[in-house]
Design a protein around this motif. Structure first.
Motif, short mmCIF file in Angstrom:
data_model
loop_
_atom_site.label_atom_id
_atom_site.label_comp_id
_atom_site.label_asym_id
_atom_site.label_seq_id
_atom_site.Cartn_x
_atom_site.Cartn_y
_atom_site.Cartn_z
N LEU A 90 44.75 27.73 43.45
CA LEU A 90 43.50 28.06 44.03
C LEU A 90 43.48 28.86 45.45
CD1 LEU A 90 41.59 24.55 43.59
CD2 LEU A 90 41.37 26.73 42.29
N THR A 91 44.55 29.31 45.96
CA THR A 91 44.62 30.19 46.79
C THR A 91 45.75 31.38 46.60
OG1 THR A 91 46.75 28.95 47.96
CG2 THR A 91 44.36 28.41 48.59
N GLY A 92 46.10 31.53 45.39
CA GLY A 92 46.80 32.78 45.08
C GLY A 92 46.06 33.99 44.94
N PRO A 93 46.92 35.04 44.49
CA PRO A 93 46.30 36.43 44.66
C PRO A 93 45.22 36.36 43.29
CG PRO A 93 48.64 36.51 43.97
CD PRO A 93 48.29 35.17 44.25
N VAL A 94 45.55 35.70 42.39
CA VAL A 94 44.63 35.74 40.93
C VAL A 94 43.31 35.35 41.25
CG1 VAL A 94 44.29 34.81 38.55
CG2 VAL A 94 46.66 35.58 39.24
N VAL A 95 43.07 34.43 41.83
CA VAL A 95 41.83 33.78 42.57
C VAL A 95 41.09 34.70 43.39
CG1 VAL A 95 40.75 31.90 43.54
CG2 VAL A 95 42.43 31.58 42.06
N TYR A 96 41.79 35.42 44.18
CA TYR A 96 41.45 36.44 45.20
C TYR A 96 40.73 37.80 44.36
CZ TYR A 96 41.31 39.97 49.10
OH TYR A 96 40.81 40.77 49.64
N ALA A 97 41.60 37.96 43.35
CA ALA A 97 40.96 39.06 42.63
C ALA A 97 39.69 38.75 41.73
CB ALA A 97 42.30 39.65 41.61
N LEU A 98 39.85 37.44 41.42
CA LEU A 98 38.59 36.98 40.37
C LEU A 98 37.42 36.88 41.53
CD1 LEU A 98 40.10 34.55 38.00
CD2 LEU A 98 39.19 36.53 37.47
N GLY A 99 37.68 36.49 42.62
CA GLY A 99 36.74 36.25 43.54
C GLY A 99 36.05 37.67 43.98
N LEU A 100 36.84 38.84 44.26
CA LEU A 100 36.53 40.04 44.41
C LEU A 100 35.44 40.67 43.12
CD1 LEU A 100 39.27 41.59 46.56
CD2 LEU A 100 36.86 40.75 47.24
N LEU A 101 36.16 40.22 42.04
CA LEU A 101 35.61 40.95 40.79
C LEU A 101 34.16 40.20 40.62
CD1 LEU A 101 35.83 42.32 37.91
CD2 LEU A 101 36.59 40.28 37.01
N PHE A 102 33.81 38.94 40.96
CA PHE A 102 32.70 38.08 40.79
C PHE A 102 31.73 38.71 41.93
CE2 PHE A 102 34.53 34.15 39.04
CZ PHE A 102 33.96 34.33 37.72
N ILE A 103 32.12 38.92 42.94
CA ILE A 103 31.31 39.44 44.05
C ILE A 103 30.73 40.96 43.61
CG2 ILE A 103 31.35 40.35 46.48
CD1 ILE A 103 33.17 38.22 47.15
N VAL A 104 31.78 41.63 43.31
CA VAL A 104 31.15 43.17 42.84
C VAL A 104 30.15 42.90 41.70
CG1 VAL A 104 32.10 45.16 41.59
CG2 VAL A 104 33.26 44.25 43.56
N ALA A 105 30.69 42.21 40.53
CA ALA A 105 29.77 42.17 39.36
C ALA A 105 28.31 41.86 39.82
CB ALA A 105 30.42 41.18 38.59
N GLY A 106 28.43 40.52 40.49
CA GLY A 106 27.02 39.93 41.22
C GLY A 106 26.25 41.03 41.82
N PHE A 107 26.93 41.78 42.64
CA PHE A 107 26.09 42.76 43.44
C PHE A 107 25.67 43.84 42.53
CE2 PHE A 107 27.59 40.69 47.62
CZ PHE A 107 26.61 40.57 48.18
#
Length: 105
Positions: free
Chosen positions: A43-60
């Motif tokens: 839950l603290t790895g780079p995959v979750v970080y990339a998915l988090g950024l993807l969710f933020i960008v997609a939401g905005f």
């Protein structure tokens, strides 16, 4: 009424004693600790970080292009995607700024 209180108090004392005895016999190592450690590390790895950024960008992007024409539940999904992205990306972003984060096991 007095007898009822006495029985209730005695029952609570027995329950408290049993809970204390049950707590005293537990060990510090539980069978699922290894699995929970693996999940916490993932839950603290780079995959979750990339998915988090993807969710933020997609939401905005969804909010920016649809704007006021979004219906209630689509707006809710967009905002939920932004919030999930922030939660997923937060530990890595905070570690970048030197703030130590942790997951509660």
């Amino acid at each position: 009424m007095n007898r009822r209180r006495t029985v209730l108090l005695a029952g609570l004392l027995v329950l408290a004693a049993l809970c204390g005895a049950a707590d005293a016999n537990t060990s510090n190592v539980l069978p699922w600790d290894g699995t929970m450690k693996i999940i916490a590390d993932s839950l603290t790895g780079p995959v979750v970080y990339a998915l988090g950024l993807l969710f933020i960008v997609a939401g905005f992007v969804g909010v920016a292009f649809a704007g006021a024409e979004m219906s209630g539940w689509i707006r809710w999904v967009s905002i939920a995607a932004i919030l999930l992205g922030m939660v997923g990306a937060a530990p890595n972003v905070l570690n970048t700024f030197g703030v130590k984060t942790f997951l509660v096991p």
